[in-house]
Design an enzyme around this catalytic site. Structure first.
Site, PDB file in Angstrom:
ATOM      1  N   CYS A   1     -19.282 -14.825 -13.025  1.00 24.13           N
ATOM      2  CA  CYS A   1     -18.883 -14.379 -11.434  1.00 24.13           C
ATOM      3  C   CYS A   1     -17.856 -14.483 -11.268  1.00 24.13           C
ATOM      4  O   CYS A   1     -16.744 -14.253 -10.018  1.00 24.13           O
ATOM      5  CB  CYS A   1     -19.507 -16.028 -11.087  1.00 24.13           C
ATOM      6  SG  CYS A   1     -21.179 -16.083 -11.068  1.00 24.13           S
TER       7      CYS A   1
ATOM      8  N   ALA B   1     -25.278 -15.693   0.155  1.00 29.04           N
ATOM      9  CA  ALA B   1     -26.162 -13.906   0.558  1.00 29.04           C
ATOM     10  C   ALA B   1     -25.975 -13.261  -0.888  1.00 29.04           C
ATOM     11  O   ALA B   1     -27.026 -12.807  -0.898  1.00 29.04           O
ATOM     12  CB  ALA B   1     -25.115 -13.535   1.386  1.00 29.04           C
TER      13      ALA B   1
HETATM   14  N1  PLP Z   1     -22.527 -21.524  -7.605  1.00 26.14           N
HETATM   15  C1  PLP Z   1     -23.275 -21.041  -8.633  1.00 26.14           C
HETATM   16  C2  PLP Z   1     -24.279 -21.394  -9.533  1.00 26.14           C
HETATM   17  C3  PLP Z   1     -22.887 -19.584  -8.741  1.00 26.14           C
HETATM   18  O1  PLP Z   1     -23.373 -18.915 -10.009  1.00 26.14           O
HETATM   19  C4  PLP Z   1     -21.904 -18.685  -7.553  1.00 26.14           C
HETATM   20  C5  PLP Z   1     -21.686 -17.770  -8.852  1.00 26.14           C
HETATM   21  O2  PLP Z   1     -20.746 -16.973  -7.689  1.00 26.14           O
HETATM   22  C6  PLP Z   1     -21.390 -19.741  -7.055  1.00 26.14           C
HETATM   23  C7  PLP Z   1     -21.828 -20.815  -6.893  1.00 26.14           C
HETATM   24  C8  PLP Z   1     -20.300 -18.927  -5.786  1.00 26.14           C
HETATM   25  O3  PLP Z   1     -20.695 -18.291  -5.090  1.00 26.14           O
HETATM   26  P1  PLP Z   1     -20.072 -17.155  -4.688  1.00 26.14           P
HETATM   27  O4  PLP Z   1     -19.879 -16.007  -5.558  1.00 26.14           O
HETATM   28  O5  PLP Z   1     -21.059 -17.016  -3.134  1.00 26.14           O
HETATM   29  O6  PLP Z   1     -18.444 -17.461  -3.939  1.00 26.14           O
END
Ligand code: PLP
Length: 377
Positions: free
Chosen positions: A314, A189
């Site tokens: 991330c 989201a």
């Molecule tokens: N997959 C990708 C390509 C992403 O850029 C991210 C970013 O963090 C994630 C998965 C993980 O998503 P989340 O932050 O909702 O755990």
């Protein structure tokens, strides 16, 4: 002081105002979707409405949407829950795919970060019925889009399953689960204007056997135990519906991104722009300022009021050179001087100018500007 400019939308997209309203509204109502009284039924209805909207964003059936806490959980659920012994993952996957299996086998990518289909075919061999292949739709650092439909053709012919991490693609480019041919697709989201803490694993076929990571409750058809994050899910639904409506507006971002890259090359002619020759997300640019470390650029831009990230942001505080850029054959120097600029629904063309002004000033201060680097961006 001038207001700050946020150009880190691949880390987290700003929450849409309509989402904030819907989340606050959901928070104002008690109710567990598993309860049978009217409060529970209302929470259930809100959850199911959101399920329909999320399914619609990727052309899936609502019954096949499994809500999770985000993209990381969805990726883990796919890789660990599908029960396949062999797991082949592209070298440029997000850490939440790479780290979900103890011993994944790596599918190499070319210099632009696109998966090598011949290498995948060789790795798959003739028998793939105990194998999961994971290839993302769009890369979080470079925005490079993978030939997922071609990968699906290959995996299907060998009886392997295909998982596609569409976390960065959804809301930025059209995503159609059937057209991609993947068996499972991950969404998050907060990458498309929803709140952090909600995501989904979307299945192409309801019959796909999926062992839950979390047990001890019948929620999500026994695929994910635990009371649903109703406010987060409601916001996810609103964000998905807006993103679907506004897909036609994302093209303007690629015009601004292309201008940014043209000007960046004038400022620093030795700059590398990763994946520029390939199909990419409209909002993402990954570029180097040779000789200036990524974190120095990020801090200097931050001081100038411009937020970008160094490689993948991330998981915060990560200082290791990007595995994505290294897999593309970037040198340690290139990977160590790369930053990611990512635009979003709230970006304005002037934001690009703010970035260019600050980046050009840094290039001049560090003696890295080319002779053509004029002072104005
Ligand atoms: N997959 C990708 C390509 C992403 O850029 C991210 C970013 O963090 C994630 C998965 C993980 O998503 P989340 O932050 O909702 O755990």
């Amino acid at each position: 002081m001038r207001p700050s400019v946020y150009l880190d939308c691949n880390a987290t997209m700003p929450v849409r105002p309509q989402v904030a309203v819907a989340v606050a509204e959901a928070l104002a109502h008690p109710g567990n979707p598993s309860s049978v009284h009217r409060f529970g039924r209302l929470a259930r209805r809100r959850t199911e409405d959101a399920r329909e909207r999320v399914a619609a964003l990727v052309g899936a059936h609502p019954a096949n949407v499994v809500f999770t806490s985000g993209g990381t959980e969805a990726n883990n659920l796919a890789v660990r829950g599908c029960g396949r012994r062999r797991v082949l993952v592209s070298a440029v996957e997000h850490d939440s795919v790479l780290g979900a299996h103890a011993a994944p086998e790596i599918i190499p990518v070319d210099a632009d970060g696109v998966v090598d289909l011949e290498a995948l075919a060789a790795l798959l061999g003739d028998e793939g019925d105990d194998t999961l292949v994971a290839v993302m739709l769009a890369n979080n650092e470079t925005g490079v889009i993978q030939p997922v439909a071609a990968v699906a053709e290959l995996t299907r012919s060998r009886g392997a399953l295909l998982h596609c991490d569409a976390v960065q693609a959804a809301g930025k480019i059209p995503v159609d689960l059937a057209a991609l041919g993947a068996d499972m697709l991950s969404l998050s989201a907060h990458k498309l204007g929803g709140a952090q803490g909600a995501g989904a694993l979307v299945l192409a076929d309801e019959a796909l056997a999926l062992a839950p990571l979390l047990r001890g409750g019948g929620q999500e058809k026994y695929r994910r135990a635990g009371t649903e994050n109703v406010p987060g899910i409601v916001g996810f639904g609103v964000a998905a519906a807006i993103a679907a409506d506004e897909l036609g507006r994302t093209a303007r971002l690629s015009l601004w991104r292309d201008r940014l890259e043209r000007r960046a090359r004038e400022i620093a002619p030795a700059s590398t722009i990763f994946g520029a020759a390939r199909a990419r997300l409209p909002n993402t640019s990954c570029l180097t300022l040779p000789g200036v470390a990524s974190d120095v650029q990020v801090m200097s831009l931050d001081l100038a009021g411009v937020a970008v990230s160094a490689g993948s942001a991330c998981s915060s505080g990560k200082v290791a050179p990007s595995h994505v850029l290294r897999a593309m054959g970037a040198t340690a120097e290139q990977a160590g001087s790369a930053i990611r600029v990512s635009l979003g629904w709230g970006s304005e063309e002037g934001d690009v100018d703010r970035f260019l002004d600050a980046w050009a000033a840094l290039a001049r201060r560090t003696g890295r500007a080319g002779s053509a680097a004029a002072s104005a961006a």
